[in-house]
Design a protein around this motif. Structure first.
Motif, PDB file in Angstrom:
ATOM      1  N   SER A   1      -4.141   0.537  -8.650  1.00  0.00           N
ATOM      2  CA  SER A   1      -5.399  -0.442  -7.971  1.00  0.00           C
ATOM      3  C   SER A   1      -5.925  -0.372  -6.227  1.00  0.00           C
ATOM      4  CB  SER A   1      -5.478  -1.585  -8.545  1.00  0.00           C
ATOM      5  OG  SER A   1      -4.260  -2.228  -7.637  1.00  0.00           O
ATOM      6  N   TYR A   2      -4.849   0.749  -5.995  1.00  0.00           N
ATOM      7  CA  TYR A   2      -5.414   1.084  -3.930  1.00  0.00           C
ATOM      8  C   TYR A   2      -6.122   1.610  -4.050  1.00  0.00           C
ATOM      9  CZ  TYR A   2      -3.929   2.885   0.360  1.00  0.00           C
ATOM     10  OH  TYR A   2      -3.970   2.918   1.916  1.00  0.00           O
ATOM     11  N   LYS A   3      -7.816   1.204  -3.414  1.00  0.00           N
ATOM     12  CA  LYS A   3      -9.241   1.496  -2.684  1.00  0.00           C
ATOM     13  C   LYS A   3      -9.693   2.081  -4.619  1.00  0.00           C
ATOM     14  CE  LYS A   3      -7.259   3.072   2.103  1.00  0.00           C
ATOM     15  NZ  LYS A   3      -7.979   3.449   2.943  1.00  0.00           N
TER      16      LYS A   3
ATOM     17  N   ARG B   1      -0.152 -11.185   1.013  1.00  0.00           N
ATOM     18  CA  ARG B   1      -1.045 -12.460   1.151  1.00  0.00           C
ATOM     19  C   ARG B   1      -1.884 -10.987   0.067  1.00  0.00           C
ATOM     20  NH1 ARG B   1      -3.532 -10.350   5.829  1.00  0.00           N
ATOM     21  NH2 ARG B   1      -4.604  -8.657   4.823  1.00  0.00           N
ATOM     22  N   GLY B   2      -1.370  -9.931   0.160  1.00  0.00           N
ATOM     23  CA  GLY B   2      -2.552  -8.757  -0.585  1.00  0.00           C
ATOM     24  C   GLY B   2      -4.034  -8.813  -0.050  1.00  0.00           C
ATOM     25  N   ASP B   3      -4.558  -7.504  -0.575  1.00  0.00           N
ATOM     26  CA  ASP B   3      -5.486  -7.505   0.289  1.00  0.00           C
ATOM     27  C   ASP B   3      -7.497  -6.868  -0.700  1.00  0.00           C
ATOM     28  OD1 ASP B   3      -7.744  -6.577   1.909  1.00  0.00           O
ATOM     29  OD2 ASP B   3      -6.570  -5.369   3.582  1.00  0.00           O
ATOM     30  N   SER B   4      -8.496  -7.812  -1.226  1.00  0.00           N
ATOM     31  CA  SER B   4      -8.919  -7.028  -1.899  1.00  0.00           C
ATOM     32  C   SER B   4      -9.733  -6.076  -1.333  1.00  0.00           C
ATOM     33  CB  SER B   4     -10.378  -8.444  -2.333  1.00  0.00           C
ATOM     34  OG  SER B   4     -10.972  -8.640  -1.537  1.00  0.00           O
ATOM     35  N   SER B   5      -9.738  -5.987  -0.868  1.00  0.00           N
ATOM     36  CA  SER B   5     -10.379  -4.748   0.478  1.00  0.00           C
ATOM     37  C   SER B   5     -10.311  -3.384   0.163  1.00  0.00           C
ATOM     38  CB  SER B   5     -11.263  -4.604   1.613  1.00  0.00           C
ATOM     39  OG  SER B   5     -10.043  -5.032   2.597  1.00  0.00           O
ATOM     40  N   ASP B   6      -8.300  -3.469   0.082  1.00  0.00           N
ATOM     41  CA  ASP B   6      -7.762  -2.556  -0.343  1.00  0.00           C
ATOM     42  C   ASP B   6      -6.939  -2.411  -1.926  1.00  0.00           C
ATOM     43  OD1 ASP B   6      -8.481  -0.792   2.532  1.00  0.00           O
ATOM     44  OD2 ASP B   6      -6.364  -2.126   3.189  1.00  0.00           O
ATOM     45  N   GLY B   7      -7.904  -3.113  -2.386  1.00  0.00           N
ATOM     46  CA  GLY B   7      -6.984  -3.319  -3.774  1.00  0.00           C
ATOM     47  C   GLY B   7      -5.732  -3.408  -4.293  1.00  0.00           C
TER      48      GLY B   7
ATOM     49  N   PRO C   1      -3.219  -6.099  -5.072  1.00  0.00           N
ATOM     50  CA  PRO C   1      -3.647  -7.769  -5.290  1.00  0.00           C
ATOM     51  C   PRO C   1      -2.487  -8.899  -4.934  1.00  0.00           C
ATOM     52  CG  PRO C   1      -1.977  -6.117  -6.844  1.00  0.00           C
ATOM     53  CD  PRO C   1      -2.134  -5.325  -5.485  1.00  0.00           C
TER      54      PRO C   1
ATOM     55  N   HIS D   1     -11.583   0.668  -6.579  1.00  0.00           N
ATOM     56  CA  HIS D   1     -12.842   0.371  -6.455  1.00  0.00           C
ATOM     57  C   HIS D   1     -13.921   0.832  -5.339  1.00  0.00           C
ATOM     58  CE1 HIS D   1     -10.978  -1.242  -2.656  1.00  0.00           C
ATOM     59  NE2 HIS D   1     -12.196  -2.220  -2.584  1.00  0.00           N
TER      60      HIS D   1
END
Length: 307
Positions: free
Chosen positions: A74-76, A195-201, A203, A78
């Motif tokens: 899922s890394y980036k 924490r995760g980071d949605s901007s980088d995909g 989770p 999107h």
């Protein structure tokens, strides 16, 4: 003046310039130049304020390296608009910005600012390597919090954080990170992993936000310590233990994805800011004329100290 190296996270800056500078000027060939002009204005302001003696524009030769994707698909993901079998995936970049990338590179070349990238690696990894091997204080200019992991007070490595705008820059050191996030710089990569980071995909660990991530790291030091404590059933609530154990597969690979590479085999680069020689001064004028860079190029030239 004492030596100081400034490393530019180039894509972070020209994306910010593109969205922050009005599209009111176009080059003779019709393409917009707001990102290029904004990028040059940023360089002028940064050099004037922080007075680096050395300057490098760090580049994403591969914005989504396959080895990171292999670990976390899922890394980036999107941000992918096209998958290319023979090279890096194509990132979603607005066409008017894409058209300005050659202009930005042309302007940097005219100013004598080296552009450094690395195959199969992101600009973050280039920055990490150059900062690690530097023999002088370092300012890393970025709007990406992931690079907070490179802060090192002992070596005077700071992040100049641009997310709040060029008129409200934050100079990030270890005290800043402790005050803002409750973790030290050496823990920041693990903090971001949890924490995760949605901007980088990324989770993250389901149900673990910033506060819980910081609490766990303060108690156990790092992800290895957190994992060991969860397996032993010690030092955390039953709910936290359940979340950490459920994310075991993710935690086994994510730190490698999040951690900035600091050991790239990069060539030596002369990053010294020197007075512009006569031929280079003439070249900056020609490039400014070719791309309608106007006073933005003039300000950059003046900040860099022309002969």
């Amino acid at each position: 003046m004492a030596d100081r190296l400034m490393l530019l996270d180039s894509a972070s800056l020209y994306f910010r310039a593109f969205y922050g500078v009005p599209d009111t000027v176009r080059a003779p060939d019709g393409r917009p130049v707001n990102a290029a002009r904004g990028f040059l204005d940023m360089i002028a302001r940064l050099v004037t304020r922080f007075e680096p003696t050395h300057l490098v524009a760090c580049w994403d030769d591969d914005w989504r390296p396959q080895w990171r994707v292999d670990l976390i698909p899922s890394y980036k993901a999107h941000r992918v608009v096209e998958t290319v079998s023979s090279g890096p995936d194509v990132e979603e970049v607005p066409d008017p910005l894409e058209a300005q990338i050659p202009v930005i590179r042309d302007a940097l070349d005219a100013l004598g600012i080296p552009i450094v990238g690395a195959a199969e690696h992101e600009a973050d990894d280039v920055i990490g390597t150059l900062a690690t091997r530097a023999t002088m204080p370092v300012d890393i200019v970025t709007g990406d919090r992931d690079l907070f992991q490179l802060v090192d007070d002992d070596r005077d490595v700071r992040v100049v954080y641009t997310a709040r705008g060029m008129s409200n820059l934050a100079v990030v050191d270890d005290d800043h990170l402790v005050a803002a996030y409750g973790v030290h710089a050496a823990q920041y990569a693990d903090y971001a992993t949890l924490r995760g980071d949605s901007s980088d995909g990324l989770p993250g660990v389901a149900g673990v936000g910033e506060k819980t991530a910081a609490t766990l790291l303060r108690a156990h030091g790092d992800i290895a310590g957190i994992t060991a404590a969860a397996q032993a059933g010690e030092g955390m609530t039953p709910a936290q233990r359940k979340k950490v154990l459920a994310a075991a597969d993710y935690l086994a690979v994510a730190p490698t994805v999040v951690e900035v590479v600091r050991t790239l085999d990069l060539p030596e680069v002369d990053a010294r800011i020197l007075p512009l020689a006569e031929d280079l001064a003439a070249r900056t004028a020609a490039v400014a004329d070719r791309w309608a860079l106007g006073t933005s190029m003039t300000r950059a030239v003046e900040a860099l100290g022309p002969a």
